[in-house]
Design a protein around this motif. Structure first.
Motif, PDB file in Angstrom:
ATOM      1  N   MET A  56      -4.977 -22.868  16.930  1.00  0.00           N
ATOM      2  CA  MET A  56      -4.609 -21.499  16.606  1.00  0.00           C
ATOM      3  C   MET A  56      -5.720 -20.566  17.087  1.00  0.00           C
ATOM      4  N   ASP A  57      -5.322 -19.460  17.678  1.00  0.00           N
ATOM      5  CA  ASP A  57      -6.268 -18.417  18.084  1.00  0.00           C
ATOM      6  C   ASP A  57      -6.500 -17.531  16.868  1.00  0.00           C
ATOM      7  N   ILE A  58      -7.701 -17.601  16.290  1.00  0.00           N
ATOM      8  CA  ILE A  58      -8.001 -16.834  15.076  1.00  0.00           C
ATOM      9  C   ILE A  58      -8.992 -15.707  15.371  1.00  0.00           C
ATOM     10  N   THR A  59      -9.033 -15.254  16.607  1.00  0.00           N
ATOM     11  CA  THR A  59      -9.963 -14.195  17.009  1.00  0.00           C
ATOM     12  C   THR A  59      -9.812 -12.959  16.132  1.00  0.00           C
ATOM     13  N   ASP A  60      -8.600 -12.557  15.846  1.00  0.00           N
ATOM     14  CA  ASP A  60      -8.357 -11.331  15.079  1.00  0.00           C
ATOM     15  C   ASP A  60      -8.191 -11.575  13.586  1.00  0.00           C
ATOM     16  N   TYR A  61      -8.438 -12.794  13.127  1.00  0.00           N
ATOM     17  CA  TYR A  61      -8.303 -13.097  11.702  1.00  0.00           C
ATOM     18  C   TYR A  61      -9.591 -12.686  11.001  1.00  0.00           C
ATOM     19  N   PRO A  62      -9.538 -11.710  10.097  1.00  0.00           N
ATOM     20  CA  PRO A  62     -10.765 -11.128   9.537  1.00  0.00           C
ATOM     21  C   PRO A  62     -11.394 -11.891   8.367  1.00  0.00           C
ATOM     22  N   HIS A  63     -10.691 -12.836   7.773  1.00  0.00           N
ATOM     23  CA  HIS A  63     -11.181 -13.477   6.549  1.00  0.00           C
ATOM     24  C   HIS A  63     -12.045 -14.699   6.857  1.00  0.00           C
ATOM     25  N   ASP A  64     -12.791 -15.133   5.844  1.00  0.00           N
ATOM     26  CA  ASP A  64     -13.684 -16.284   5.992  1.00  0.00           C
ATOM     27  C   ASP A  64     -13.075 -17.593   5.498  1.00  0.00           C
ATOM     28  N   ASP A  65     -11.826 -17.581   5.092  1.00  0.00           N
ATOM     29  CA  ASP A  65     -11.214 -18.781   4.527  1.00  0.00           C
ATOM     30  C   ASP A  65     -10.544 -19.647   5.595  1.00  0.00           C
ATOM     31  N   VAL A  66     -11.114 -19.693   6.775  1.00  0.00           N
ATOM     32  CA  VAL A  66     -10.510 -20.445   7.884  1.00  0.00           C
ATOM     33  C   VAL A  66     -10.633 -21.957   7.714  1.00  0.00           C
ATOM     34  N   TRP A  67     -11.474 -22.430   6.817  1.00  0.00           N
ATOM     35  CA  TRP A  67     -11.696 -23.867   6.652  1.00  0.00           C
ATOM     36  C   TRP A  67     -10.804 -24.472   5.567  1.00  0.00           C
ATOM     37  N   THR A  68      -9.833 -23.756   5.080  1.00  0.00           N
ATOM     38  CA  THR A  68      -8.955 -24.225   4.018  1.00  0.00           C
ATOM     39  C   THR A  68      -7.822 -25.081   4.579  1.00  0.00           C
ATOM     40  N   ILE A  69      -7.600 -26.228   3.950  1.00  0.00           N
ATOM     41  CA  ILE A  69      -6.457 -27.072   4.320  1.00  0.00           C
ATOM     42  C   ILE A  69      -5.200 -26.380   3.807  1.00  0.00           C
ATOM     43  N   THR A  70      -4.202 -26.294   4.652  1.00  0.00           N
ATOM     44  CA  THR A  70      -3.000 -25.564   4.277  1.00  0.00           C
ATOM     45  C   THR A  70      -1.770 -26.180   4.933  1.00  0.00           C
ATOM     46  N   ILE A  71      -0.619 -25.638   4.601  1.00  0.00           N
ATOM     47  CA  ILE A  71       0.596 -26.076   5.272  1.00  0.00           C
ATOM     48  C   ILE A  71       0.710 -25.307   6.585  1.00  0.00           C
ATOM     49  N   VAL A  72       1.421 -25.863   7.521  1.00  0.00           N
ATOM     50  CA  VAL A  72       1.475 -25.321   8.882  1.00  0.00           C
ATOM     51  C   VAL A  72       2.011 -23.895   8.916  1.00  0.00           C
ATOM     52  N   ASP A  73       2.971 -23.583   8.079  1.00  0.00           N
ATOM     53  CA  ASP A  73       3.561 -22.239   8.096  1.00  0.00           C
ATOM     54  C   ASP A  73       2.596 -21.154   7.633  1.00  0.00           C
ATOM     55  N   GLU A  74       1.494 -21.525   7.009  1.00  0.00           N
ATOM     56  CA  GLU A  74       0.552 -20.534   6.488  1.00  0.00           C
ATOM     57  C   GLU A  74      -0.756 -20.482   7.274  1.00  0.00           C
ATOM     58  N   LEU A  75      -0.799 -21.072   8.445  1.00  0.00           N
ATOM     59  CA  LEU A  75      -2.025 -21.056   9.238  1.00  0.00           C
ATOM     60  C   LEU A  75      -2.343 -19.646   9.715  1.00  0.00           C
ATOM     61  N   PRO A  76      -3.627 -19.296   9.717  1.00  0.00           N
ATOM     62  CA  PRO A  76      -4.001 -17.963  10.184  1.00  0.00           C
ATOM     63  C   PRO A  76      -3.965 -17.857  11.709  1.00  0.00           C
ATOM     64  N   GLY A  77      -3.838 -16.639  12.191  1.00  0.00           N
ATOM     65  CA  GLY A  77      -3.912 -16.395  13.627  1.00  0.00           C
ATOM     66  C   GLY A  77      -2.600 -16.624  14.349  1.00  0.00           C
ATOM     67  N   GLU A  78      -2.709 -16.746  15.675  1.00  0.00           N
ATOM     68  CA  GLU A  78      -1.559 -16.962  16.540  1.00  0.00           C
ATOM     69  C   GLU A  78      -1.676 -18.325  17.195  1.00  0.00           C
ATOM     70  N   HIS A  79      -0.557 -18.908  17.533  1.00  0.00           N
ATOM     71  CA  HIS A  79      -0.567 -20.206  18.192  1.00  0.00           C
ATOM     72  C   HIS A  79      -1.298 -20.124  19.533  1.00  0.00           C
ATOM     73  N   PHE A  80      -2.131 -21.099  19.793  1.00  0.00           N
ATOM     74  CA  PHE A  80      -2.788 -21.238  21.090  1.00  0.00           C
ATOM     75  C   PHE A  80      -1.912 -22.199  21.872  1.00  0.00           C
ATOM     76  N   SER A  81      -1.061 -21.662  22.705  1.00  0.00           N
ATOM     77  CA  SER A  81      -0.063 -22.463  23.407  1.00  0.00           C
ATOM     78  C   SER A  81      -0.700 -23.346  24.470  1.00  0.00           C
ATOM     79  N   MET A  82      -0.507 -24.646  24.339  1.00  0.00           N
ATOM     80  CA  MET A  82      -1.045 -25.578  25.327  1.00  0.00           C
ATOM     81  C   MET A  82      -0.354 -25.380  26.679  1.00  0.00           C
ATOM     82  N   ARG A  83       0.943 -25.199  26.650  1.00  0.00           N
ATOM     83  CA  ARG A  83       1.694 -25.030  27.899  1.00  0.00           C
ATOM     84  C   ARG A  83       1.219 -23.785  28.656  1.00  0.00           C
ATOM     85  N   ALA A  84       0.991 -22.686  27.935  1.00  0.00           N
ATOM     86  CA  ALA A  84       0.556 -21.441  28.584  1.00  0.00           C
ATOM     87  C   ALA A  84      -0.832 -21.583  29.210  1.00  0.00           C
ATOM     88  N   HIS A  85      -1.612 -22.539  28.712  1.00  0.00           N
ATOM     89  CA  HIS A  85      -2.966 -22.756  29.235  1.00  0.00           C
ATOM     90  C   HIS A  85      -3.059 -24.002  30.108  1.00  0.00           C
TER      91      HIS A  85
END
Length: 168
Positions: A56-85
């Motif tokens: 996930m691209d979390i460049t614009d995610y302002p919070h510090d809780d990026v290390w929290t285990i979560t369900i996939v639907d609640e991940l912060p940021g935008e998908h980092f598309s493998m195909r696009a890269h």
């Protein structure tokens, strides 16, 4: 002179026995799996837990809780598309989910796989995603943040034990 009916029958029996013998050898040497009589693993392994990887691209995610285990639907940021890269999703997922020792060479290998030029001015979080059959026949999918790739630094998740990154 007429051909007797026994010769075609004997020939047919020999062909059938040869076919069964070849099939038996192929099945025996391929752990019971030989196309077209294969039991497809995607169905025969149903219900077993599975592990994949995502980013996930979390460049614009302002919070510090990026290390929290979560369900996939609640991940912060935008998908980092493998195909696009131009990254093969299967290779990426296997690399992340099967690496047992995240030494500097493996971390650099991951960065190179994603492309250093794609990481410039970005923060990309690498997740190990685990799915398993939960109660009442539903599927539970959890994402564990593993690595944070900054443009010039890589961070390990401080909430995970060292043994998560360095085994055997």
């Amino acid at each position: 002179m007429e051909e007797t009916p026994k010769i075609p029958i004997k020939r047919s029996i020999r062909i059938m026995l040869a076919t069964i013998l070849v099939f038996g050898i192929l099945v025996a040497t391929h752990l019971g799996e030989f196309w077209p009589f294969s039991v497809f693993p995607m169905f025969s392994q149903a219900g077993n837990p599975w592990t994949r990887a995502m980013a996930m691209d979390i460049t614009d995610y302002p919070h510090d809780d990026v290390w929290t285990i979560t369900i996939v639907d609640e991940l912060p940021g935008e998908h980092f598309s493998m195909r696009a890269h131009n990254v093969d999703q299967i290779d990426y997922s296997n690399f992340v989910s099967k690496t047992r020792n995240w030494n500097p060479g493996r971390v650099m290998g991951l960065r190179n796989m994603l492309g250093e030029h794609h990481l410039q001015n970005r923060r990309v979080m690498i997740y190990k995603v685990r799915g398993e059959l939960a109660y009442n026949d539903s599927v539970a999918v959890h994402a564990t943040p593993m690595l944070l790739l900054d443009p010039d630094t890589t961070y390990f998740n401080p909430n995970l034990p060292q043994s998560f990154y360095f085994r055997d």
